[in-house]
Scaffold this motif. Sequence first.
Motif, PDB file in Angstrom:
ATOM      1  N   GLU A 284       0.815  -1.200   0.000  1.00 30.92           N
ATOM      2  CA  GLU A 284       0.000   0.000   0.000  1.00 30.92           C
ATOM      3  C   GLU A 284       0.858   1.263   0.000  1.00 30.92           C
ATOM      4  O   GLU A 284       1.694   1.444   0.881  1.00 30.92           O
ATOM      5  N   ALA A 285       0.648   2.108  -0.983  1.00 36.26           N
ATOM      6  CA  ALA A 285       1.285   3.427  -0.984  1.00 36.26           C
ATOM      7  C   ALA A 285       0.566   4.293   0.038  1.00 36.26           C
ATOM      8  O   ALA A 285      -0.660   4.385   0.034  1.00 36.26           O
ATOM      9  N   ALA A 286       1.339   4.957   0.932  1.00 33.51           N
ATOM     10  CA  ALA A 286       0.699   5.568   2.095  1.00 33.51           C
ATOM     11  C   ALA A 286       1.454   6.797   2.598  1.00 33.51           C
ATOM     12  O   ALA A 286       2.630   7.020   2.266  1.00 33.51           O
ATOM     13  N   ALA A 287       0.749   7.576   3.415  1.00 31.85           N
ATOM     14  CA  ALA A 287       1.348   8.676   4.177  1.00 31.85           C
ATOM     15  C   ALA A 287       0.826   8.529   5.598  1.00 31.85           C
ATOM     16  O   ALA A 287      -0.319   8.905   5.881  1.00 31.85           O
ATOM     17  N   ILE A 288       1.656   7.947   6.481  1.00 33.20           N
ATOM     18  CA  ILE A 288       1.181   7.547   7.806  1.00 33.20           C
ATOM     19  C   ILE A 288       2.050   8.136   8.921  1.00 33.20           C
ATOM     20  O   ILE A 288       1.538   8.759   9.854  1.00 33.20           O
ATOM     21  N   GLU A 289       3.358   7.920   8.858  1.00 32.59           N
ATOM     22  CA  GLU A 289       4.221   8.324   9.975  1.00 32.59           C
ATOM     23  C   GLU A 289       4.107   9.823  10.262  1.00 32.59           C
ATOM     24  O   GLU A 289       3.987  10.237  11.428  1.00 32.59           O
ATOM     25  N   LYS A 290       4.139  10.621   9.221  1.00 30.56           N
ATOM     26  CA  LYS A 290       4.001  12.070   9.360  1.00 30.56           C
ATOM     27  C   LYS A 290       2.694  12.485   8.690  1.00 30.56           C
ATOM     28  O   LYS A 290       2.623  12.538   7.453  1.00 30.56           O
ATOM     29  N   PRO A 291       1.646  12.755   9.471  1.00 34.77           N
ATOM     30  CA  PRO A 291       0.370  13.146   8.874  1.00 34.77           C
ATOM     31  C   PRO A 291       0.521  14.350   7.951  1.00 34.77           C
ATOM     32  O   PRO A 291       1.375  15.216   8.156  1.00 34.77           O
ATOM     33  N   VAL A 292      -0.310  14.394   6.933  1.00 35.07           N
ATOM     34  CA  VAL A 292      -0.354  15.527   6.016  1.00 35.07           C
ATOM     35  C   VAL A 292      -1.201  16.618   6.663  1.00 35.07           C
ATOM     36  O   VAL A 292      -2.306  16.353   7.143  1.00 35.07           O
ATOM     37  N   THR A 293      -0.679  17.843   6.689  1.00 36.12           N
ATOM     38  CA  THR A 293      -1.419  18.973   7.243  1.00 36.12           C
ATOM     39  C   THR A 293      -1.692  19.985   6.137  1.00 36.12           C
ATOM     40  O   THR A 293      -0.781  20.381   5.408  1.00 36.12           O
ATOM     41  N   LEU A 294      -2.952  20.384   6.036  1.00 37.79           N
ATOM     42  CA  LEU A 294      -3.362  21.354   5.029  1.00 37.79           C
ATOM     43  C   LEU A 294      -3.968  22.579   5.700  1.00 37.79           C
ATOM     44  O   LEU A 294      -4.850  22.462   6.550  1.00 37.79           O
ATOM     45  N   LYS A 295      -3.515  23.751   5.278  1.00 38.36           N
ATOM     46  CA  LYS A 295      -4.163  24.994   5.667  1.00 38.36           C
ATOM     47  C   LYS A 295      -5.363  25.224   4.746  1.00 38.36           C
ATOM     48  O   LYS A 295      -5.435  24.628   3.670  1.00 38.36           O
TER      49      LYS A 295
END
Length: 335
Positions: A284-295
Amino acid sequence: MSASASSPPAGEENKQEAAPVRHCKGVNDLDKVVLREVRGSSAEVYLYGGHVTSWKDEHGDELLFVSNKAIFKSPKAIRGGIPICFPQFSNFGNLEQHGFARNRTWCVDNDPPPFPVPTSNTAYVDLILKPTEEDLKIWPHSFEYRLRVALSPGGDLMLTSRIRNTNADGKSFSFTFAYHTYFKISDISEVRVEGLETLDYLDNLQDRARFTEQGDAIVFESELDRIYLGTPSKIAIIDHEKKRTFVVRKGGLPDAVVWNPWDKKAKAMSDFGDDEYKRMVCVEAAAIEKPVTLKPGEEWTGKLELSAVPSSYYSGQLDPDRVIQDSTVPEDSIS
């Protein structure tokens, strides 16, 4: 597992089958979209979950695994294919397991904003998900999630996710994410995953303790559930018996999850066959360890491209210059 639409009128079948995009009904009368390329490859996308449930090569061979016991009915997510994990991966947070995007009904997006790189493909569909009032109660953030699912002329499957913060209150939000891809394989004992050697990983079977991968490839002899960190943009899944290699290319997704439930956990899942673990593997391609933050107003892009090539290839032979379309997108992929 996918049910076909009702039979077309005589003389219309070939015409309909040749259409690059076809809207029809699937299992339990759920709406789905069938994508088909002229060389014969195809994909199916259910609006329920924005969920890819089938990807076939030009010979009609299925490349994704969907359980024979999958439940195509709300509120249960479809077991197999490519579930979308958003805005939370796993159950490390306040939301339900893997968030709510995979068990909401998406809409066809008939007027999406322009993509950074226009596509000449005709076999694609754009979907959109916005939060309901109930969603806002459990995750109080306004967003627009746009998903494009496309087939290349060569049969590659491409998913592009664009998530925008549309909060009117000026607040940022953070999320974790994964394309929870189930690959169909010959036998789990015949499979190895290359491209993650020497990397650190979090072991979900040991409370996310951190280890370093020691093997020259990942092989499977028991339950495995790991989050690999800082992964390359390309991973190979080699199926020796099928003489096939799946190539996973990704952008904006620094992590990779590798999972197989093995026998004990398989028997504990009501929507999964006791022996089906032998015929699937999740990478699985993922973004987990460092959450994505959006303004507010910011948008994140996460890309996945899947290819199936002869297994005479291995990770070291795969073209190092070919990563993913629009690979210039930075890993944080926020604009």
